[in-house]
Design a protein around this motif. Structure first.
Motif, mmCIF file in Angstrom:
data_model
loop_
_atom_site.group_PDB
_atom_site.id
_atom_site.type_symbol
_atom_site.label_atom_id
_atom_site.label_comp_id
_atom_site.label_asym_id
_atom_site.label_seq_id
_atom_site.Cartn_x
_atom_site.Cartn_y
_atom_site.Cartn_z
ATOM 1 N N ARG A 42 -17.074 -34.718 56.246
ATOM 2 C CA ARG A 42 -16.247 -34.283 57.373
ATOM 3 C C ARG A 42 -14.770 -34.602 57.134
ATOM 4 N NH1 ARG A 42 -18.614 -30.317 59.210
ATOM 5 N NH2 ARG A 42 -16.740 -30.186 60.485
ATOM 6 N N LEU A 43 -14.509 -35.685 56.423
ATOM 7 C CA LEU A 43 -13.119 -36.020 56.072
ATOM 8 C C LEU A 43 -12.518 -34.942 55.183
ATOM 9 C CD1 LEU A 43 -10.690 -37.986 55.886
ATOM 10 C CD2 LEU A 43 -11.841 -39.048 53.936
ATOM 11 N N PHE B 142 -21.913 -28.781 52.946
ATOM 12 C CA PHE B 142 -22.594 -29.991 52.488
ATOM 13 C C PHE B 142 -22.896 -30.944 53.644
ATOM 14 C CE2 PHE B 142 -20.685 -29.608 47.960
ATOM 15 C CZ PHE B 142 -21.740 -28.799 47.592
ATOM 16 N N SER B 143 -21.966 -31.025 54.610
ATOM 17 C CA SER B 143 -22.147 -31.992 55.696
ATOM 18 C C SER B 143 -23.362 -31.661 56.564
ATOM 19 C CB SER B 143 -20.885 -32.052 56.558
ATOM 20 O OG SER B 143 -20.677 -30.833 57.250
ATOM 21 N N SER B 144 -23.801 -30.422 56.551
ATOM 22 C CA SER B 144 -24.968 -30.068 57.360
ATOM 23 C C SER B 144 -26.273 -30.521 56.719
ATOM 24 C CB SER B 144 -25.011 -28.552 57.593
ATOM 25 O OG SER B 144 -25.238 -27.862 56.386
ATOM 26 N N SER C 175 -22.471 -42.431 55.701
ATOM 27 C CA SER C 175 -21.293 -42.506 54.836
ATOM 28 C C SER C 175 -20.990 -41.163 54.180
ATOM 29 C CB SER C 175 -21.484 -43.580 53.761
ATOM 30 O OG SER C 175 -21.645 -44.853 54.349
ATOM 31 N N THR C 176 -22.029 -40.492 53.682
ATOM 32 C CA THR C 176 -21.801 -39.195 53.031
ATOM 33 C C THR C 176 -21.405 -38.132 54.053
ATOM 34 O OG1 THR C 176 -24.205 -38.827 53.159
ATOM 35 C CG2 THR C 176 -23.306 -39.609 51.061
ATOM 36 N N GLY D 261 -15.696 -39.672 65.242
ATOM 37 C CA GLY D 261 -14.922 -38.811 66.124
ATOM 38 C C GLY D 261 -13.484 -38.644 65.687
ATOM 39 N N LEU D 262 -12.927 -39.649 64.995
ATOM 40 C CA LEU D 262 -11.521 -39.611 64.605
ATOM 41 C C LEU D 262 -11.299 -39.153 63.163
ATOM 42 C CD1 LEU D 262 -10.255 -42.962 66.204
ATOM 43 C CD2 LEU D 262 -9.941 -40.647 67.077
ATOM 44 N N ILE D 263 -12.363 -39.159 62.355
ATOM 45 C CA ILE D 263 -12.171 -38.910 60.924
ATOM 46 C C ILE D 263 -11.636 -37.518 60.647
ATOM 47 C CG2 ILE D 263 -14.482 -38.007 60.423
ATOM 48 C CD1 ILE D 263 -12.463 -40.501 58.286
ATOM 49 N N VAL D 264 -12.019 -36.543 61.463
ATOM 50 C CA VAL D 264 -11.541 -35.181 61.235
ATOM 51 C C VAL D 264 -10.031 -35.107 61.443
ATOM 52 C CG1 VAL D 264 -11.975 -34.444 63.609
ATOM 53 C CG2 VAL D 264 -11.932 -32.758 61.776
#
Length: 737
Positions: A258-259, A244-246, A252-253, A204-207
């Motif tokens: 998302r980062l 890619f995130s989808s 981890s990936t 939740g915080l990584i973005v």
């Protein structure tokens, strides 16, 4: 010759005295007065040469590599015009006859040191240090700012600005979407990826961490390589890693994608506002920058609508065994990349900011874009015959910052040197925001950005968590409890939900093809029972005993058995990974999307009011007034004891606070000069995301414990921010620096 030697000694001593005076004046930043001292120095040196005897001081000819012309060449120049060293310069350059303006060649240094008078003229130029150049650059910037405003008035406000408005709006919309993506997919992703509570919090915080890095990086980059180019690069990074995130499967990936997606979109806000402001005249700037803020709201509405339409439809999915799963929430992540892709396609057809070109000495490029703006607007208004009357635009004197790598340098070495040079320039720009001239403004804005972000993001995340907590309390109030029940030879093939069973005895019972939701079994005994095809959520067995029981194709893993005894019991073909519960939280999911939809839509009135009043009442009144009203509205949160009450208060707070954000964006753009604008905006926006992380972390820790602490934190922060906002300078009616 002895007299000549004495004259020369006296002259050198006088030159040193004048040089000291030049440095002293430059350190005080007197501006053009330094130039007059230096020019006087050059004139005196030239006159001194004219008065000296030619036999005592032989003049070096150009063929000897000296700095001054020989007698014959001087005679020719007196008859026919200027020397080669001064030819082609105009009055703005302030170059005088007889003063050498070039850089001495390597073979001419020896002759100058040998006593030639050219060394004195070169020394005068060398004494014009960085302080003098900076004073000239500042004067150029002030002249450009005034002329640029006049040119924008001639170009008018029309089709070109509205086209750019929608193009940049897509980029801002992508930023709004990014904020909501993880929050909407988290309920589904946590089951799909078997996320623990710490992993859910980090996701939740990584973005926000990514956006913090991106705002700082791309903001500084845009002042060096251009607004358009930096925005294209940042949006491209966001699009690629959102795509890619989808598809990635591991936690981890997915976290990494998302980062980097956040790093990409982090540059949109500082660049978009700076970019658009440089096409707006002073009487239009506040209003139209506020209208641009509406696209952030549209991004939130788009994300809420897509989540509502896609995520609950679990049938929109496929899987390849247990190794690869593509559920509906991944479709939603893919759809959320569309605004960023659309912004890239539209931005490719738009030009760079002409103000950026002019600030970097590129006159022709800047002039061509301004002519394009003028011609586009005039044709749209029905005046195609109107001619762009501007022929020359002031450009800013450039500092020597480029690195000449030479043709013999290896390619990798050239790129390394260019990157190092660019990094140094970005660093210098950031440090310039804390120079004596801007230090007070920067620190004041840092405080306002931090307090507003801390309270706004903290409360907007705390609201939904409080709603879920209220729902959870209401759900638990309907829990059914069974004590000391004895069940034998019974087949359970229906859903078991929200029940507690204590001290029960189950003999030869079958649990077939069912779902267990929020089930608790305590101090119970299961003897010769059969469990097959079980899907469970929030289900646990505490201090239970299992005798000769069989578990086949279930997701009842070891962590669901707390202090249990298993005697002659067998587990066969357990389900792998975390299974999605196809019927779970349908109503809760719709409620989350609906609440966020309402909260985002509620900022529409605030956007309209701020846009209409921004140029009428001023930025400071809008910022301070909205912050005060938001602070007062926080106290009403104490009365939000129901789900509908919390939703109403969320909408009220969002609708009021948006005016503060709009005013803060406008005033931040206008308080910094063009060569530091996106750098400063990016730094402040990065601080905003850091404050958001702190606010979310602190406020969430008080959910279910107390309301008073989050409310006091938010109110105190908003009160401090509104007070500090009144200390900022008003920028309404000023030309863009």
């Amino acid at each position: 010759m002895e007299d000549g030697y004495q004259n020369r000694t006296a002259f050198i001593k006088g030159a040193k005295d004048i040089a000291k005076e030049v440095k002293r004046q430059a350190s005080k930043k007197v501006g053009r007065s330094v130039d007059r001292v230096s020019d006087e120095y050059s004139k005196r040196s030239y006159n001194r040469f004219e008065e000296d005897d030619d036999d005592d001081y032989p003049t070096q000819g150009s063929q000897d590599g000296g700095y001054y012309r020989g007698d014959s060449q001087a005679a020719n120049d007196d008859e026919g015009g200027h020397s080669d060293s001064t030819e082609g310069h105009d009055e703005d350059d302030e170059i005088y006859e007889g003063e050498y303006q070039g850089i001495p060649r390597a073979d001419s240094g020896k002759g100058s040191l040998a006593g030639g008078p050219g060394s004195v003229g070169a020394g005068a130029q060398q004494f014009r240090d960085i302080g003098v150049s900076e004073a000239e650059r500042r004067k150029d910037q002030e002249e450009l700012a005034q002329q640029y405003e006049t040119i924008l008035q001639e170009c008018g406000h029309g089709k070109f600005q509205w086209t750019l408005y929608f193009v940049l709006g897509l980029a801002l919309m992508a930023d709004g979407v990014e904020i909501f993506v993880v929050g909407f997919v988290l309920p589904s992703a946590e089951k799909d990826m078997c996320l623990s509570e710490p992993n859910k919090s980090m996701l939740g915080l990584i973005v926000y961490f990514g956006m913090m890095v991106g705002a700082f990086l791309w903001g500084a980059m845009a002042d060096r390589i251009g607004r358009r180019q930096s925005l294209l690069i940042s949006l491209s990074i966001n699009s690629v890693f959102s795509f890619f995130s989808s598809f990635v499967q591991g936690y981890s990936t997915f976290l990494f994608c998302r980062l980097l997606s956040g790093v990409g979109i982090g540059g949109s806000i500082p660049i978009v506002f700076s970019y658009y402001s440089e096409f707006l005249s002073q009487e239009k700037r506040g209003e139209h920058l506020s209208w641009l803020c509406m696209f952030w709201m549209i991004g939130g509405i788009y994300a809420s609508a897509m989540a509502w339409a896609i995520i609950p439809h679990y049938g929109w999915s496929f899987q390849m065994g247990s190794a690869y799963q593509f559920h509906s929430w991944r479709v939603f992540v893919l759809v959320c990349a569309f605004p960023s892709v659309a912004a890239i396609a539209a931005l490719s057809a738009m030009p760079e900011s002409p103000r950026f070109y002019l600030e970097n000495g590129k006159h022709d490029e800047g002039w061509m874009i301004l002519k394009q703006v003028h011609d586009t607007n005039m044709r749209a208004k029905g005046y195609p015959e109107k001619v762009f009357s501007v022929t020359t635009i002031k450009t800013v004197k450039q500092m020597d910052e480029l690195v000449d790598t030479g043709t013999d340098t290896p390619v990798w070495q050239r790129y390394r040197l260019k990157i190092m040079s660019l990094s140094q320039q970005m660093k210098n720009n950031i440090l310039a925001c804390f120079s004596p001239e801007y230090k007070r403004t920067t620190f004041m804005l840092m405080a306002v950005w931090f307090t507003m972000s801390f309270s706004y993001y903290g409360l907007t995340v705390w609201f939904p968590d409080m709603i879920k907590y209220i729902q959870k309390q209401e759900y638990e109030s309907r829990t059914k409890t069974f004590t000391k029940e004895r069940v034998e030879h019974v087949t359970f093939n229906f859903t078991l939900e929200n029940q507690v069973h204590r001290e029960g005895y189950y003999f030869n019972d079958k649990f077939l093809n069912l779902k267990m939701k929020s089930m608790v079994f305590e101090d119970s005994v299961f003897e010769e029972c059969y469990f097959e095809d079980i899907t469970s959520i929030h289900t646990v067995f505490k201090n239970c005993t299992f005798i000769a029981s069989l578990f086949y194709n279930t997701d009842l893993f070891k962590y669901r058995f707390v202090n249990c005894k298993l005697a002659n019991s067998t587990f066969l073909h357990n389900k792998e990974g975390c299974m999605l519960d196809f019927s779970d939280d349908f109503n809760n999911a719709y409620m989350i999307y609906f609440v966020n939809f309402l909260g985002t839509l509620a900022v529409l009135p605030g956007n309209i009011v701020s846009a209409l009043l921004m140029d009428k009442i001023g930025r400071l009144r809008m910022l301070a007034g909205s912050s005060v009203i938001s602070c007062i509205s926080c106290f009403f949160l104490m009365f939000g004891n129901s789900e509908s009450g919390m939703i109403a208060l969320l909408c009220l707070f969002g609708g009021i606070s948006i005016a503060s954000w709009n005013a803060l964006d406008v005033i931040t753009v206008e308080l910094y000069p063009s060569d530091k604008r996106t750098t400063a905006f990016g730094f402040l926006n990065a601080l905003c995301k850091l404050a958001a992380v702190l606010g979310i972390s602190i406020f969430q820790s008080f959910v279910g414990i107390t309301k008073a602490v989050p409310i006091l934190f938010a109110s105190g922060a908003l009160a401090a921010g509104s007070f500090l906002a009144t200390k900022l300078p008003e920028t309404r009616g000023q030309v863009l620096q």
